[in-house]
Scaffold this motif. Structure first.
Motif, PDB file in Angstrom:
ATOM      1  N   MET A   1       0.851  -1.181   0.000  1.00 14.98           N
ATOM      2  CA  MET A   1       0.000   0.000   0.000  1.00 14.98           C
ATOM      3  C   MET A   1       0.889   1.234   0.000  1.00 14.98           C
ATOM      4  N   ALA A   2       0.404   2.269  -0.722  1.00 18.49           N
ATOM      5  CA  ALA A   2       1.103   3.553  -0.726  1.00 18.49           C
ATOM      6  C   ALA A   2       0.252   4.559   0.031  1.00 18.49           C
ATOM      7  N   GLN A   3       0.881   5.329   0.897  1.00 17.68           N
ATOM      8  CA  GLN A   3       0.128   6.314   1.670  1.00 17.68           C
ATOM      9  C   GLN A   3       0.875   7.648   1.742  1.00 17.68           C
ATOM     10  N   LYS A   8      -3.018   8.590   4.342  1.00 15.77           N
ATOM     11  CA  LYS A   8      -4.141   8.453   3.413  1.00 15.77           C
ATOM     12  C   LYS A   8      -3.727   7.700   2.150  1.00 15.77           C
ATOM     13  N   ILE A   9      -4.649   6.836   1.674  1.00 13.83           N
ATOM     14  CA  ILE A   9      -4.342   6.051   0.465  1.00 13.83           C
ATOM     15  C   ILE A   9      -5.125   6.539  -0.746  1.00 13.83           C
ATOM     16  N   ALA A  10      -6.129   7.383  -0.516  1.00 16.16           N
ATOM     17  CA  ALA A  10      -6.898   7.994  -1.613  1.00 16.16           C
ATOM     18  C   ALA A  10      -7.607   9.206  -1.038  1.00 16.16           C
ATOM     19  N   SER A  12     -10.632  10.154  -1.802  1.00 20.74           N
ATOM     20  CA  SER A  12     -12.004   9.733  -1.498  1.00 20.74           C
ATOM     21  C   SER A  12     -12.171   8.320  -2.020  1.00 20.74           C
ATOM     22  N   ILE A  13     -13.300   7.686  -1.665  1.00 20.51           N
ATOM     23  CA  ILE A  13     -13.565   6.310  -2.091  1.00 20.51           C
ATOM     24  C   ILE A  13     -13.487   6.174  -3.618  1.00 20.51           C
ATOM     25  N   ASN A  14     -13.978   7.206  -4.328  1.00 23.70           N
ATOM     26  CA  ASN A  14     -13.994   7.095  -5.798  1.00 23.70           C
ATOM     27  C   ASN A  14     -12.736   7.626  -6.469  1.00 23.70           C
ATOM     28  N   ASP A  15     -11.794   8.039  -5.659  1.00 19.52           N
ATOM     29  CA  ASP A  15     -10.560   8.577  -6.231  1.00 19.52           C
ATOM     30  C   ASP A  15      -9.702   7.424  -6.734  1.00 19.52           C
ATOM     31  N   ASN A  16      -9.464   7.403  -8.038  1.00 12.83           N
ATOM     32  CA  ASN A  16      -8.710   6.275  -8.590  1.00 12.83           C
ATOM     33  C   ASN A  16      -7.328   6.700  -9.075  1.00 12.83           C
ATOM     34  N   GLY A  42      -9.995  -5.778  -3.397  1.00  7.28           N
ATOM     35  CA  GLY A  42     -11.434  -5.557  -3.250  1.00  7.28           C
ATOM     36  C   GLY A  42     -12.005  -5.050  -4.569  1.00  7.28           C
ATOM     37  N   SER A  43     -13.307  -5.240  -4.737  1.00 13.52           N
ATOM     38  CA  SER A  43     -13.933  -4.866  -6.012  1.00 13.52           C
ATOM     39  C   SER A  43     -13.835  -3.366  -6.284  1.00 13.52           C
ATOM     40  N   LYS A  44     -13.850  -2.543  -5.225  1.00 16.28           N
ATOM     41  CA  LYS A  44     -13.803  -1.088  -5.459  1.00 16.28           C
ATOM     42  C   LYS A  44     -12.422  -0.670  -5.963  1.00 16.28           C
ATOM     43  N   THR A  45     -11.389  -1.338  -5.478  1.00 17.47           N
ATOM     44  CA  THR A  45     -10.040  -1.035  -5.978  1.00 17.47           C
ATOM     45  C   THR A  45      -9.910  -1.489  -7.429  1.00 17.47           C
ATOM     46  N   TYR A  46     -10.455  -2.668  -7.721  1.00 12.76           N
ATOM     47  CA  TYR A  46     -10.426  -3.185  -9.092  1.00 12.76           C
ATOM     48  C   TYR A  46     -11.131  -2.201 -10.036  1.00 12.76           C
ATOM     49  N   MET A  62     -12.268  -9.855  -4.689  1.00 12.69           N
ATOM     50  CA  MET A  62     -13.320 -10.269  -3.755  1.00 12.69           C
ATOM     51  C   MET A  62     -14.545  -9.393  -3.975  1.00 12.69           C
ATOM     52  N   THR A  63     -15.655 -10.064  -4.252  1.00 12.76           N
ATOM     53  CA  THR A  63     -16.909  -9.351  -4.489  1.00 12.76           C
ATOM     54  C   THR A  63     -18.101 -10.258  -4.201  1.00 12.76           C
ATOM     55  N   SER A  64     -19.193  -9.644  -3.760  1.00 13.88           N
ATOM     56  CA  SER A  64     -20.426 -10.425  -3.561  1.00 13.88           C
ATOM     57  C   SER A  64     -21.192 -10.516  -4.878  1.00 13.88           C
ATOM     58  N   ASN A  65     -20.702  -9.826  -5.896  1.00 20.11           N
ATOM     59  CA  ASN A  65     -21.455  -9.730  -7.143  1.00 20.11           C
ATOM     60  C   ASN A  65     -20.555  -9.970  -8.370  1.00 20.11           C
ATOM     61  N   GLY A 101      -5.299  -4.010  -1.109  1.00 18.15           N
ATOM     62  CA  GLY A 101      -6.310  -3.003  -0.830  1.00 18.15           C
ATOM     63  C   GLY A 101      -7.661  -3.351  -1.416  1.00 18.15           C
ATOM     64  N   GLY A 102      -8.634  -2.418  -1.270  1.00 17.28           N
ATOM     65  CA  GLY A 102      -8.428  -1.140  -0.592  1.00 17.28           C
ATOM     66  C   GLY A 102      -8.651  -1.210   0.910  1.00 17.28           C
ATOM     67  N   ALA A 103      -9.091  -0.085   1.414  1.00 19.56           N
ATOM     68  CA  ALA A 103      -9.184   0.117   2.846  1.00 19.56           C
ATOM     69  C   ALA A 103     -10.079  -0.904   3.538  1.00 19.56           C
ATOM     70  N   ARG A 104     -11.228  -1.202   2.922  1.00 19.69           N
ATOM     71  CA  ARG A 104     -12.186  -2.091   3.591  1.00 19.69           C
ATOM     72  C   ARG A 104     -11.750  -3.545   3.532  1.00 19.69           C
ATOM     73  N   LEU A 105     -11.165  -3.941   2.395  1.00 25.64           N
ATOM     74  CA  LEU A 105     -10.693  -5.324   2.308  1.00 25.64           C
ATOM     75  C   LEU A 105      -9.512  -5.531   3.267  1.00 25.64           C
ATOM     76  N   ASN A 106      -8.619  -4.549   3.309  1.00 24.69           N
ATOM     77  CA  ASN A 106      -7.498  -4.627   4.255  1.00 24.69           C
ATOM     78  C   ASN A 106      -8.012  -4.820   5.678  1.00 24.69           C
ATOM     79  N   ASN A 107      -9.055  -4.040   6.022  1.00 20.76           N
ATOM     80  CA  ASN A 107      -9.602  -4.108   7.374  1.00 20.76           C
ATOM     81  C   ASN A 107     -10.159  -5.504   7.681  1.00 20.76           C
ATOM     82  N   SER A 108     -10.877  -6.082   6.704  1.00 17.94           N
ATOM     83  CA  SER A 108     -11.466  -7.421   6.915  1.00 17.94           C
ATOM     84  C   SER A 108     -10.377  -8.464   7.170  1.00 17.94           C
ATOM     85  N   PHE A 109      -9.318  -8.429   6.376  1.00 17.55           N
ATOM     86  CA  PHE A 109      -8.243  -9.419   6.554  1.00 17.55           C
ATOM     87  C   PHE A 109      -7.509  -9.192   7.874  1.00 17.55           C
TER      88      PHE A 109
HETATM   89  N1  LIG Z   1      -2.797   3.930  -2.253  1.00 22.90           N
HETATM   90  C1  LIG Z   1      -2.893   2.629  -2.392  1.00 22.90           C
HETATM   91  O1  LIG Z   1      -1.906   1.899  -2.254  1.00 22.90           O
HETATM   92  C2  LIG Z   1      -4.219   2.017  -2.724  1.00 22.90           C
HETATM   93  C3  LIG Z   1      -4.290   0.632  -2.927  1.00 22.90           C
HETATM   94  C4  LIG Z   1      -5.546   0.066  -3.180  1.00 22.90           C
HETATM   95  C5  LIG Z   1      -6.681   0.872  -3.213  1.00 22.90           C
HETATM   96  N2  LIG Z   1      -6.580   2.199  -3.016  1.00 22.90           N
HETATM   97  C6  LIG Z   1      -7.795   3.061  -3.048  1.00 22.90           C
HETATM   98  O2  LIG Z   1      -8.745   2.509  -2.133  1.00 22.90           O
HETATM   99  C7  LIG Z   1     -10.062   2.859  -2.592  1.00 22.90           C
HETATM  100  C8  LIG Z   1     -10.940   1.620  -2.551  1.00 22.90           C
HETATM  101  O3  LIG Z   1     -10.986   1.107  -1.218  1.00 22.90           O
HETATM  102  P1  LIG Z   1     -12.382   0.669  -0.579  1.00 22.90           P
HETATM  103  O4  LIG Z   1     -12.152   0.419   0.864  1.00 22.90           O
HETATM  104  O5  LIG Z   1     -13.412   1.657  -0.978  1.00 22.90           O
HETATM  105  O6  LIG Z   1     -12.770  -0.652  -1.362  1.00 22.90           O
HETATM  106  P2  LIG Z   1     -12.076  -2.110  -1.528  1.00 22.90           P
HETATM  107  O7  LIG Z   1     -11.563  -2.573  -0.217  1.00 22.90           O
HETATM  108  O8  LIG Z   1     -11.193  -2.093  -2.714  1.00 22.90           O
HETATM  109  O9  LIG Z   1     -13.366  -2.972  -1.954  1.00 22.90           O
HETATM  110  C9  LIG Z   1     -14.401  -3.158  -1.017  1.00 22.90           C
HETATM  111  C10 LIG Z   1     -15.462  -4.002  -1.677  1.00 22.90           C
HETATM  112  O10 LIG Z   1     -14.986  -5.342  -1.830  1.00 22.90           O
HETATM  113  C11 LIG Z   1     -16.092  -6.254  -1.729  1.00 22.90           C
HETATM  114  N3  LIG Z   1     -15.811  -7.259  -0.699  1.00 22.90           N
HETATM  115  C12 LIG Z   1     -15.975  -8.599  -0.828  1.00 22.90           C
HETATM  116  N4  LIG Z   1     -15.629  -9.246   0.292  1.00 22.90           N
HETATM  117  C13 LIG Z   1     -15.231  -8.301   1.170  1.00 22.90           C
HETATM  118  C14 LIG Z   1     -14.777  -8.371   2.508  1.00 22.90           C
HETATM  119  N5  LIG Z   1     -14.636  -9.517   3.177  1.00 22.90           N
HETATM  120  N6  LIG Z   1     -14.442  -7.219   3.115  1.00 22.90           N
HETATM  121  C15 LIG Z   1     -14.547  -6.026   2.469  1.00 22.90           C
HETATM  122  N7  LIG Z   1     -14.986  -5.915   1.183  1.00 22.90           N
HETATM  123  C16 LIG Z   1     -15.342  -7.046   0.544  1.00 22.90           C
HETATM  124  C17 LIG Z   1     -17.332  -5.393  -1.399  1.00 22.90           C
HETATM  125  O11 LIG Z   1     -17.956  -5.035  -2.634  1.00 22.90           O
HETATM  126  P3  LIG Z   1     -19.028  -5.925  -3.448  1.00 22.90           P
HETATM  127  O12 LIG Z   1     -20.229  -5.057  -3.513  1.00 22.90           O
HETATM  128  O13 LIG Z   1     -18.386  -6.120  -4.791  1.00 22.90           O
HETATM  129  O14 LIG Z   1     -19.234  -7.194  -2.690  1.00 22.90           O
HETATM  130  C18 LIG Z   1     -16.732  -4.108  -0.827  1.00 22.90           C
HETATM  131  O15 LIG Z   1     -17.554  -2.979  -1.021  1.00 22.90           O
HETATM  132  C19 LIG Z   1      -9.906   3.430  -4.002  1.00 22.90           C
HETATM  133  O16 LIG Z   1      -9.993   4.852  -3.918  1.00 22.90           O
HETATM  134  C20 LIG Z   1      -8.495   3.021  -4.393  1.00 22.90           C
HETATM  135  O17 LIG Z   1      -7.918   3.924  -5.312  1.00 22.90           O
HETATM  136  C21 LIG Z   1      -5.370   2.796  -2.770  1.00 22.90           C
END
Ligand SMILES: NC(=O)c1ccc[n+]([C@@H]2O[C@H](COP(=O)([O-])OP(=O)(O)OC[C@H]3O[C@@H](n4cnc5c(N)ncnc54)[C@H](OP(=O)(O)O)[C@@H]3O)[C@@H](O)[C@H]2O)c1
Length: 164
Positions: A1-3, A8-10, A12-16, A42-46, A62-65, A101-109
């Motif tokens: 991860m880069a911060q 901060k890693i982004a 906002s959530i939609n910042d790609n 995580g799907s949002k990072t993808y 990882m995605t539910s969809n 990443g992203g933030a939410r997937l990292n947190n779950s693991f």
């Molecule tokens: N700076 C960096 O190094 C770096 C690296 C990576 C990402 N990012 C940034 O991080 C942001 C995305 O992070 P994010 O936290 O919003 O999303 P995320 O962690 O990439 O994806 C979260 C999504 O993954 C799915 N998912 C499936 N199983 C999960 C589980 N056990 N726990 C959590 N999620 C699960 C869910 O979507 P479904 O609806 O598909 O199930 C959930 O909404 C973007 O802005 C990206 O650019 C930055």
């Protein structure tokens, strides 16, 4: 991860955008992920990275969809818990994997104690707000420093192990 220096890693959530990370960080990410071979995201990072495969690496989203996404060579979709995914990978003989990443997937693991090491690039920036490396339920992890390296004049690489 880069911060950023303020963690901060982004913005906002939609910042790609990843145009704020150094070339050295991108090179380091490429080297580590190619060496390890399997990357979980995580799907949002993808989505943020344009739904692209990673050349010469297996990418697991990882995605539910999963039906929401096009099938693509080198990309697999997994629906289930982090623990189930790790068990599946272990039974397939995969012993190292990069969680990217992203933030939410990292947190779950991290919450499920499935993270052994952290590689964090700290870029010389401060944003004041944005999303952190871990977002979600409270976790209480303690770390041990393995190594600090300088990737360039201003960028640090922090390598920690998680105390279990
Ligand atoms: N700076 C960096 O190094 C770096 C690296 C990576 C990402 N990012 C940034 O991080 C942001 C995305 O992070 P994010 O936290 O919003 O999303 P995320 O962690 O990439 O994806 C979260 C999504 O993954 C799915 N998912 C499936 N199983 C999960 C589980 N056990 N726990 C959590 N999620 C699960 C869910 O979507 P479904 O609806 O598909 O199930 C959930 O909404 C973007 O802005 C990206 O650019 C930055």
């Amino acid at each position: 991860m880069a911060q950023t220096v303020d963690g901060k890693i982004a913005k906002s959530i939609n910042d790609n955008s990843l145009n704020w990370t150094s070339l050295e960080d991108k090179k380091h990410f490429g080297e580590v992920t190619k060496q390890i071979g399997t990357v979980i995201m995580g799907s949002k990072t993808y989505e943020a990275m344009g739904q692209k495969a990673l050349k010469n690496r297996k990418l697991i989203i990882m995605t539910s969809n999963p039906k929401k996404y096009e099938t693509k060579e080198g990309v697999e979709f997994f629906t289930g818990t982090p623990e189930e995914l790790v068990k599946n990978l272990e039974s397939a003989g995969v012993d190292h994997v990069v969680l990217a990443g992203g933030a939410r997937l990292n947190n779950s693991f991290m919450k499920d104690k499935l993270v052994d090491e952290l590689l964090i690039t700290v870029e010389p920036l401060i944003w004041g707000n944005g999303i952190s490396i871990f977002e979600g339920e409270q976790i209480d992890a303690k770390l041990e420093l393995i190594e600090i390296a300088k990737l360039n004049q201003d960028t640090l690489l922090l390598h920690y192990s998680v105390i279990k």
